[in-house]
Design a protein around this motif. Structure first.
Motif, PDB file in Angstrom:
ATOM      1  N   ILE A 168       0.856  -1.182   0.000  1.00  0.00           N
ATOM      2  CA  ILE A 168       0.000   0.000   0.000  1.00  0.00           C
ATOM      3  C   ILE A 168       0.892   1.233   0.000  1.00  0.00           C
ATOM      4  CG2 ILE A 168      -1.821   1.234   1.266  1.00  0.00           C
ATOM      5  CD1 ILE A 168      -2.256  -1.551   2.763  1.00  0.00           C
ATOM      6  N   VAL A 169       0.562   2.205  -0.835  1.00  0.00           N
ATOM      7  CA  VAL A 169       1.304   3.465  -0.859  1.00  0.00           C
ATOM      8  C   VAL A 169       0.342   4.615  -0.583  1.00  0.00           C
ATOM      9  CG1 VAL A 169       3.100   2.611  -2.410  1.00  0.00           C
ATOM     10  CG2 VAL A 169       1.043   3.659  -3.380  1.00  0.00           C
ATOM     11  N   THR A 170       0.903   5.770  -0.231  1.00  0.00           N
ATOM     12  CA  THR A 170       0.071   6.923   0.144  1.00  0.00           C
ATOM     13  C   THR A 170       0.539   8.169  -0.606  1.00  0.00           C
ATOM     14  OG1 THR A 170       1.520   7.303   2.056  1.00  0.00           O
ATOM     15  CG2 THR A 170      -0.457   6.007   2.437  1.00  0.00           C
ATOM     16  N   PRO A 171       0.253   8.263  -1.901  1.00  0.00           N
ATOM     17  CA  PRO A 171       0.734   9.403  -2.690  1.00  0.00           C
ATOM     18  C   PRO A 171       0.152  10.735  -2.236  1.00  0.00           C
ATOM     19  CG  PRO A 171      -0.019   7.624  -4.111  1.00  0.00           C
ATOM     20  CD  PRO A 171      -0.469   7.298  -2.723  1.00  0.00           C
ATOM     21  N   ASN A 172       1.000  11.743  -2.246  1.00  0.00           N
ATOM     22  CA  ASN A 172       0.582  13.131  -2.049  1.00  0.00           C
ATOM     23  C   ASN A 172       1.224  13.947  -3.173  1.00  0.00           C
ATOM     24  OD1 ASN A 172       3.288  13.555  -1.370  1.00  0.00           O
ATOM     25  ND2 ASN A 172       2.914  13.462   0.821  1.00  0.00           N
ATOM     26  N   PRO A 173       0.992  15.242  -3.259  1.00  0.00           N
ATOM     27  CA  PRO A 173       1.570  16.025  -4.367  1.00  0.00           C
ATOM     28  C   PRO A 173       3.080  15.888  -4.484  1.00  0.00           C
ATOM     29  CG  PRO A 173      -0.176  17.276  -3.347  1.00  0.00           C
ATOM     30  CD  PRO A 173      -0.007  16.045  -2.507  1.00  0.00           C
ATOM     31  N   GLU A 174       3.804  15.895  -3.375  1.00  0.00           N
ATOM     32  CA  GLU A 174       5.263  15.761  -3.438  1.00  0.00           C
ATOM     33  C   GLU A 174       5.675  14.443  -4.071  1.00  0.00           C
ATOM     34  OE1 GLU A 174       7.710  17.173   0.051  1.00  0.00           O
ATOM     35  OE2 GLU A 174       5.713  17.257   0.928  1.00  0.00           O
ATOM     36  N   ILE A 175       5.012  13.383  -3.688  1.00  0.00           N
ATOM     37  CA  ILE A 175       5.342  12.066  -4.220  1.00  0.00           C
ATOM     38  C   ILE A 175       5.050  12.003  -5.713  1.00  0.00           C
ATOM     39  CG2 ILE A 175       4.619   9.639  -4.166  1.00  0.00           C
ATOM     40  CD1 ILE A 175       4.406   9.882  -1.137  1.00  0.00           C
ATOM     41  N   LEU A 176       3.943  12.589  -6.149  1.00  0.00           N
ATOM     42  CA  LEU A 176       3.600  12.553  -7.571  1.00  0.00           C
ATOM     43  C   LEU A 176       4.550  13.407  -8.400  1.00  0.00           C
ATOM     44  CD1 LEU A 176      -0.301  12.483  -7.735  1.00  0.00           C
ATOM     45  CD2 LEU A 176       1.336  10.610  -7.719  1.00  0.00           C
ATOM     46  N   VAL A 177       5.019  14.504  -7.844  1.00  0.00           N
ATOM     47  CA  VAL A 177       6.010  15.320  -8.550  1.00  0.00           C
ATOM     48  C   VAL A 177       7.304  14.522  -8.725  1.00  0.00           C
ATOM     49  CG1 VAL A 177       7.530  17.343  -8.341  1.00  0.00           C
ATOM     50  CG2 VAL A 177       5.074  17.560  -7.909  1.00  0.00           C
ATOM     51  N   TYR A 178       7.716  13.827  -7.674  1.00  0.00           N
ATOM     52  CA  TYR A 178       8.921  12.998  -7.766  1.00  0.00           C
ATOM     53  C   TYR A 178       8.720  11.885  -8.788  1.00  0.00           C
ATOM     54  CZ  TYR A 178      12.895  10.147  -6.304  1.00  0.00           C
ATOM     55  OH  TYR A 178      14.064   9.412  -6.282  1.00  0.00           O
ATOM     56  N   ALA A 179       7.556  11.260  -8.775  1.00  0.00           N
ATOM     57  CA  ALA A 179       7.272  10.163  -9.698  1.00  0.00           C
ATOM     58  C   ALA A 179       7.257  10.630 -11.148  1.00  0.00           C
ATOM     59  CB  ALA A 179       5.925   9.526  -9.344  1.00  0.00           C
TER      60      ALA A 179
END
Length: 248
Positions: free
Chosen positions: A36-47
């Motif tokens: 399970i992962v918990t994406p937030n804006p920072e994580i999506l920018v990195y991705a």
């Protein structure tokens, strides 16, 4: 199967907390490995600029929409999420539900002593909770720093007896380390699902004070945190970049 929306190339679960919890408990009962992962804006920018990390996110069975920015982006893109699901709140919901379906819990990561403090706080709130492993780093279950017996704490010594299995391991290394670690190791450790949960340990343990409920409810927890900890300003460019990516 749970519903998903794609935001910036990442599949994110779009379902109710209730359905997601039932799905997880069912999978645990079946001894099915997943993460399970918990994406937030920072994580999506990195991705967005790290293809392999984006692949890891997309291979997650469940991807919780964490962060008000992500929820607002879903509205802008006409792909609204049913609920915003902060990882720390979801972690507590899982713990609450374990009174109905007992599961063993492991806590891995965070700063020095934080995982242990998190275990203490969770055990105080949910006495029925079966915490079987707590450690800052993974060094095999035999070296867990929080051996448990019959639901009672035994802090005086490291257990010499390996724990056979952990039903759900919470991992708090921060992104991208926690997601990469889970992806690399899950198949080789005695854990059913693992969940990357960032700063949840800090909040639950009280190491970091959380914003009042009313502030969280209107989506300004990030601003309250910035006022309280000005050092968080270095994270703001990622929020701006996220807005630009969403706007196209």
């Amino acid at each position: 199967m749970l519903n998903k929306n794609k935001i910036l190339g990442v599949d994110i679960t779009n379902d109710s907390v209730e359905n997601i919890l039932e799905y997880i408990l069912q999978k645990i009962g079946q001894k099915t490995k997943f993460y399970i992962v918990t994406p937030n804006p920072e994580i999506l920018v990195y991705a967005a600029s790290h293809e392999n990390f984006r692949k890891i996110l997309n291979l997650a069975e469940i991807s919780l929409p964490d962060g008000v920015g992500l929820f607002l982006a879903s509205l802008f893109l006409l792909k609204p999420f049913k609920e915003r699901i902060p990882g720390v709140d979801f972690m507590e919901e899982v713990c609450k539900r374990s009174v109905r379906m007992p599961i063993s819990i492991g806590l891995l990561g965070a700063g020095a002593g934080v995982a242990e403090k998190t275990a203490e706080c969770l055990q105080a709130k949910y006495p029925f909770l079966d915490i079987v492993f707590v450690s800052e780093e993974w060094d095999g279950l035999a070296n867990g720093k929080w051996p448990m017996a019959n639901g009672k704490k035994e802090l005086s010594a490291i257990s010499n007896k390996p724990i056979a299995h952990i039903d759900l391991l919470f991992v708090a290394f921060g992104h991208p380390k926690q997601e990469e670690w889970i992806y690399k190791n899950l198949d080789h450790i005695p854990v059913t699902p693992a969940m990357g949960d960032g700063g949840a340990f800090d909040y639950i343990s009280g190491t970091v004070k959380r914003a009042p409920f009313t502030v969280r409810a209107i989506g300004f927890e990030w601003l309250e945190g910035l006022i309280r900890e000005p050092g968080r300003v270095k994270r703001q460019p990622a929020r701006v970049q996220f807005g630009k990516l969403v706007a196209g």
